[in-house]
Scaffold this motif. Structure first.
Motif, short mmCIF file in Angstrom:
data_model
loop_
_atom_site.label_atom_id
_atom_site.label_comp_id
_atom_site.label_asym_id
_atom_site.label_seq_id
_atom_site.Cartn_x
_atom_site.Cartn_y
_atom_site.Cartn_z
N HIS A 84 0.85 -1.19 0.00
CA HIS A 84 0.00 0.00 0.00
C HIS A 84 0.89 1.24 0.00
O HIS A 84 1.12 1.86 1.05
CB HIS A 84 -0.94 -0.02 1.20
CG HIS A 84 -1.81 -1.23 1.27
ND1 HIS A 84 -2.90 -1.41 0.46
CD2 HIS A 84 -1.71 -2.37 2.02
CE1 HIS A 84 -3.47 -2.58 0.73
NE2 HIS A 84 -2.77 -3.18 1.66
N GLU A 121 -7.21 -1.67 2.20
CA GLU A 121 -7.29 -0.44 2.98
C GLU A 121 -8.65 0.23 2.87
O GLU A 121 -9.32 0.16 1.84
CB GLU A 121 -6.22 0.54 2.51
CG GLU A 121 -4.83 0.21 2.99
CD GLU A 121 -3.87 1.37 2.77
OE1 GLU A 121 -3.30 1.86 3.76
OE2 GLU A 121 -3.71 1.78 1.61
N ASP A 183 -10.95 -2.69 -2.03
CA ASP A 183 -10.39 -1.35 -2.08
C ASP A 183 -11.46 -0.39 -1.58
O ASP A 183 -12.43 -0.10 -2.28
CB ASP A 183 -9.96 -0.98 -3.50
CG ASP A 183 -9.24 0.37 -3.55
OD1 ASP A 183 -9.40 1.18 -2.62
OD2 ASP A 183 -8.52 0.62 -4.54
#
Length: 338
Positions: A84, A121, A183
């Motif tokens: 990330h 995330e 996502d």
């Protein structure tokens, strides 16, 4: 410079910025037969995943020039790694546990909800876990798609509720058993699943949040999802293994047509796979094809959002991966050293 490639020569990895030649050597001593295991991602930070004999080797950089090795994650068994680069975090998932690298706090180990298989995330430091739970809606299966959001090891179940029509189609096509990608960094939230009988049908399914709290579900027929990406402003893009870019238009996912030009690279009738780093308008990537038992890796570039492609000469380096730097990201200066 808007992007470039991670190249390999004589056992060493090098960054090759577009138009600038070799600009950095992040690490060495990587055998050619393990190049397919390398992970590479660029955003606000640069992240590199290298295969090893034990836990994955992870390196990070602020500018692509100087690299720092992270301490090994405290894994006890087989694990999957999510890079990330925009937040600088790393998610390492093994059965029942999330090992999260935080820039300020090092490794944190958090329990995962039962049935979770992957972590992506969310916003404000949240993680989204996805997987499956005991089935209440899928006939003939004991599991159904599930998602959770949370931070600090506290997880809250997310209702994955498509319309009746979308749910029926996803269930009948094998797309509602297990979510495997997420996502949630911006709206819309995008979740994804692989067909339950993937050996017969490689299709993937995209679950995209709508304003009414439900999820729209779309099957990418015969296409293998390899990446969920966010363009500038948070616009979601899905990338499939054939190099097709899919744009969300607010109601459904539209093919951009980027795979058409990639099919012309190499032997047109031979299967291939593409690893793309989407940008706007510049896209960088690697076209991988097996010819006469030998893997051929061709660096490719598009300057028109994937409408056309050109093969690029890396002066003898073998292309491993690519990056396309967003406007906010820092690219390395020519001649910089690690």
């Amino acid at each position: 410079m808007t992007g470039g490639w991670l190249g390999w020569t004589d056992g060493r990895l090098r960054l090759v910025a577009d138009g600038a030649g070799v600009v950095a050597e992040p690490v060495g001593d990587l055998p050619r037969e393990r190049l397919g295991e390398v992970g590479f991602a660029v955003g606000r930070t640069w992240q590199l995943l290298l295969p090893g004999a034990g836990p994955p080797r992870l390196l990070v950089s602020n500018d692509g020039a100087g690299w720092t090795a992270l301490p090994p994650p405290p894994v006890r068994g087989p694990a999957s790694v999510g890079l990330h680069p925009d937040s600088g975090r790393v998610a390492v998932v093994e059965a029942g546990w999330l090992h999260a690298w935080e820039l300020a706090g090092g490794w944190r180990t958090l329990p995962l909800p039962g049935g979770a298989v992957w972590v992506g995330e969310g916003t404000d430091g949240e993680w989204w876990a996805v997987g499956s739970r005991p089935s209440r809606r899928v006939r003939g299966s004991d599991r159904e798609a599930a998602a959770w959001r949370g931070a600090g090891g506290e997880w809250t179940s997310v209702a994955v509720r498509p319309s009746w029509c979308d749910a029926y189609r996803a269930i009948e096509s094998g797309g509602f058993e297990t979510l495997q990608a997420a996502d949630a960094r911006a709206e819309p939230v995008v979740l994804a699943s692989e067909c339950a009988w993937f050996l017969e049908d490689p299709s993937w399914f995209l679950f995209t949040s709508r304003g009414d709290g439900r999820f729209a579900v779309q099957r990418l027929a015969g296409r293998v999802l390899v990446r969920l990406h966010r363009c500038t402003g948070g616009r979601p893009v899905a990338v499939t293994a054939d190099g097709e870019l899919w744009d969300w238009n607010g109601r459904r996912w539209d093919e951009r047509g980027s795979a058409a030009g990639l099919r012309e690279i190499g032997h047109r009738r031979a299967p291939y796979r593409a690893h793309l780093a989407p940008g706007d308008p510049s896209i960088y990537g690697v076209h991988v094809q097996t010819r006469d038992g030998r893997e051929v890796r061709t660096p490719v570039r598009s300057e028109d959002r994937g409408a056309s492609w050109e093969a690029v000469d890396l002066a003898g380096a073998l292309a491993v991966a690519a990056w396309s730097a967003p406007p906010r990201a820092t690219t390395p200066d020519a001649g910089a050293a690690p």
